[in-house]
Design an enzyme around this catalytic site. Structure first.
Site, short mmCIF file in Angstrom:
data_model
loop_
_atom_site.label_atom_id
_atom_site.label_comp_id
_atom_site.label_asym_id
_atom_site.label_seq_id
_atom_site.Cartn_x
_atom_site.Cartn_y
_atom_site.Cartn_z
N HIS A 105 0.81 -1.22 0.00
CA HIS A 105 0.00 0.00 0.00
C HIS A 105 0.85 1.27 0.00
CE1 HIS A 105 -3.26 -2.86 1.16
NE2 HIS A 105 -3.88 -2.08 0.30
N HIS A 110 -6.72 7.24 -2.65
CA HIS A 110 -7.57 6.34 -1.86
C HIS A 110 -6.89 5.59 -0.73
CE1 HIS A 110 -5.93 2.91 -4.03
NE2 HIS A 110 -6.55 2.14 -3.14
N ASP A 111 -5.57 5.48 -0.73
CA ASP A 111 -4.86 4.78 0.35
C ASP A 111 -3.79 5.66 1.01
OD1 ASP A 111 -4.99 1.42 -1.05
OD2 ASP A 111 -6.02 2.26 0.70
N ASP A 151 -9.15 -0.94 -7.52
CA ASP A 151 -8.34 -1.28 -6.34
C ASP A 151 -7.78 -2.71 -6.45
OD1 ASP A 151 -8.90 -1.02 -2.72
OD2 ASP A 151 -7.13 -0.69 -3.95
N HIS A 179 0.99 1.45 -5.73
CA HIS A 179 -0.39 0.94 -5.73
C HIS A 179 -1.36 2.05 -6.15
CE1 HIS A 179 -4.12 -0.92 -4.52
NE2 HIS A 179 -4.30 -0.04 -3.55
C1 LIG Z 1 -4.39 -10.13 -3.62
C2 LIG Z 1 -5.27 -9.62 -2.52
N1 LIG Z 1 -5.74 -10.48 -1.62
C3 LIG Z 1 -6.57 -10.07 -0.63
C4 LIG Z 1 -7.09 -11.01 0.29
C5 LIG Z 1 -7.98 -10.60 1.29
C6 LIG Z 1 -8.35 -9.27 1.40
C7 LIG Z 1 -9.35 -8.81 2.43
O1 LIG Z 1 -9.31 -7.70 2.87
N2 LIG Z 1 -10.31 -9.72 2.80
C8 LIG Z 1 -11.40 -9.43 3.76
C9 LIG Z 1 -12.21 -10.71 3.96
C10 LIG Z 1 -13.38 -10.45 4.92
C11 LIG Z 1 -14.29 -9.37 4.34
C12 LIG Z 1 -13.50 -8.09 4.14
C13 LIG Z 1 -12.96 -7.62 5.50
C14 LIG Z 1 -12.03 -8.69 6.07
C15 LIG Z 1 -12.84 -9.99 6.28
C16 LIG Z 1 -10.86 -8.96 5.12
C17 LIG Z 1 -12.33 -8.33 3.18
C18 LIG Z 1 -7.80 -8.31 0.52
C19 LIG Z 1 -6.92 -8.69 -0.50
N3 LIG Z 1 -6.38 -7.80 -1.43
C20 LIG Z 1 -6.47 -6.44 -1.61
C21 LIG Z 1 -7.14 -5.43 -0.80
C22 LIG Z 1 -8.21 -4.69 -1.33
C23 LIG Z 1 -8.82 -3.69 -0.59
C24 LIG Z 1 -8.39 -3.41 0.69
C25 LIG Z 1 -7.33 -4.13 1.25
C26 LIG Z 1 -6.71 -5.12 0.49
CL1 LIG Z 1 -5.35 -5.97 1.14
N4 LIG Z 1 -5.77 -6.12 -2.70
N5 LIG Z 1 -5.22 -7.21 -3.22
C27 LIG Z 1 -5.59 -8.26 -2.43
MG LIG Z 2 -7.53 0.84 1.06
ZN LIG Z 3 -6.03 0.24 -2.37
#
Ligand SMILES: Cc1nc2ccc(C(=O)N[C@]34C[C@H]5C[C@H](C[C@H](C5)C3)C4)cc2n2c(-c3ccccc3Cl)nnc12
Ligand SMILES: [Mg+2]
Ligand SMILES: [Zn+2]
Length: 344
Positions: free
Chosen positions: A81, A123-124, A235, A85
């Site tokens: 982040h 956004h981040d 995102d 990104h």
């Molecule tokens: C590759 C990849 N894997 C990722 C695996 C998992 C999660 C994730 O937040 N899962 C959740 C699963 C449940 C319901 C909600 C809240 C929590 C409980 C946590 C979401 C994000 C992932 N992610 C992101 C990303 C996108 C937006 C914000 C933060 C991040 Cl990190 N960008 N790339 C990835």
């Molecule tokens: Mg974010």
């Molecule tokens: Zn992001």
């Protein structure tokens, strides 16, 4: 602050046509981080210009240059982040605006286009590489400020965006009439809050209904739903690129997750499996993430915008690669493998 010569140098850059950065700069498969890092601010300027936003909203080039450099400064350096990104997410928003002709087809108007690109870039802002639940668990300052309304990090990212806009010579919205200025800031706030995946999951049913029934630009609710969907699509866009790039991006996400898990253990808390380097099996977690979150996003995009179907196809191809990896690892009975080694 940003130095004068840095601003002048960026401002002097003849950002010209986006083809300067790559002949495939406007292709879905283009991976924006392939461009050398020092040229990213100029590429952002070129995107604003290429979308006609600089001209349409009377944005002073030096103001835009200072704004982009301040935004870059506003990002820290966690594994995932960071500014790379933000730049990639802004680039995918640019691809959607360009390739789906969102303004030309009147799905969005110019102000929404300006809001979307700016929200993606910001956004981040000031992300620390930890999640919303970690803010609350660690009783961080941000949690004390924002936990009552939820989306702790996203509220902070928006607050940081407003700070930058209010910094001398950085307000790219200064030429907007008061009504547009307020509306643009409201949309940027809604778009940044929409990047909280918990919020995204809570509107999935409405998004599916909109995709089934068809997008009605005359309905304010549909416009806000589209803003949210476009933000999440941008995102997660690393997962829509060629296999090696999306695998590398996922590796950086899990580096952040596992260091958060280490901190949670030090605090005496039990991390979730996804955050626990001892328990996580990344291929399985990635398949879950793609199935539950990413693929439905690009499937919705594909049904709303046929030109986006190839993005969905590539994401499905990546899921198959994770499946193959899962099969190989479990066949080798490598359950105890240090999950991160799987990548090398
Ligand atoms: C590759 C990849 N894997 C990722 C695996 C998992 C999660 C994730 O937040 N899962 C959740 C699963 C449940 C319901 C909600 C809240 C929590 C409980 C946590 C979401 C994000 C992932 N992610 C992101 C990303 C996108 C937006 C914000 C933060 C991040 Cl990190 N960008 N790339 C990835
Ligand atoms: Mg974010
Ligand atoms: Zn992001």
């Amino acid at each position: 602050q940003v130095s004068r010569e840095e601003t002048d140098q960026l401002c002097a850059e003849n950002t010209g046509s986006v083809a300067r950065y790559s002949p495939s700069f406007t292709a879905w498969e283009y991976f924006p981080r392939d461009l050398e890092e020092r040229r990213w601010p100029a590429a952002v300027l070129a995107m604003y210009e290429d979308l006609g936003l600089v001209h349409r909203f009377g944005i002073e080039r030096s103001t835009l240059a200072r704004f982009v450099l301040m935004v870059r400064k506003g990002y820290r350096d966690p594994p995932y982040h960071n500014f790379s990104h933000a730049y990639s997410v802004a680039h995918f928003a640019y691809l959607m605006l360009k390739n789906l002709q969102l303004v030309e087809s009147r799905c969005l108007d110019d102000l929404e286009s300006l809001s979307l690109l700016t929200a993606c870039l910001c956004h981040d802002l000031d992300h620390r590489g930890t999640t919303n639940s970690f803010q609350v668990a660690s009783r961080s300052v941000l949690a004390s400020l924002y936990s009552s309304e939820g989306s702790v990090m996203e509220q902070h990212h928006f607050a940081q965006s407003v700070c930058i806009l209010n910094t001398d010579g950085c307000n790219i919205l200064s030429e907007l009439p008061p009504k547009d200025y307020t509306q643009c800031l409201d949309m940027v706030r809604g778009m940044i809050l929409a990047t909280d995946l918990s919020r995204h999951l809570s509107i999935m049913t409405e998004l599916e209904a909109m995709a089934t029934g068809g997008y009605r630009s005359c309905e304010p609710r549909h416009r806000r739903l589209l803003h949210s969907l476009l933000m999440t699509a941008a995102d997660l866009s690393d997962q829509t690129k060629r296999w090696l790039s999306s695998k590398k991006a996922a590796k950086l996400v899990y580096r952040e997750f596992f260091s958060q898990g280490d901190m949670e253990k030090q605090m005496g808390n039990d991390p979730s499996e996804m955050m626990d380097r001892e328990r996580a099996f990344i291929p399985k977690l990635q398949i879950q993430f793609l199935d539950d979150i990413a693929l439905p996003v690009y499937s919705l995009m594909g049904s709303l915008f046929p030109a986006c179907e190839e993005v969905y196809a590539q994401t499905k191809a990546n899921r198959r690669c994770w499946q193959r990896m899962a099969d190989i690892c479990s066949r080798r009975n490598a359950t105890n493998v240090q999950s991160i080694d799987v990548f090398d």
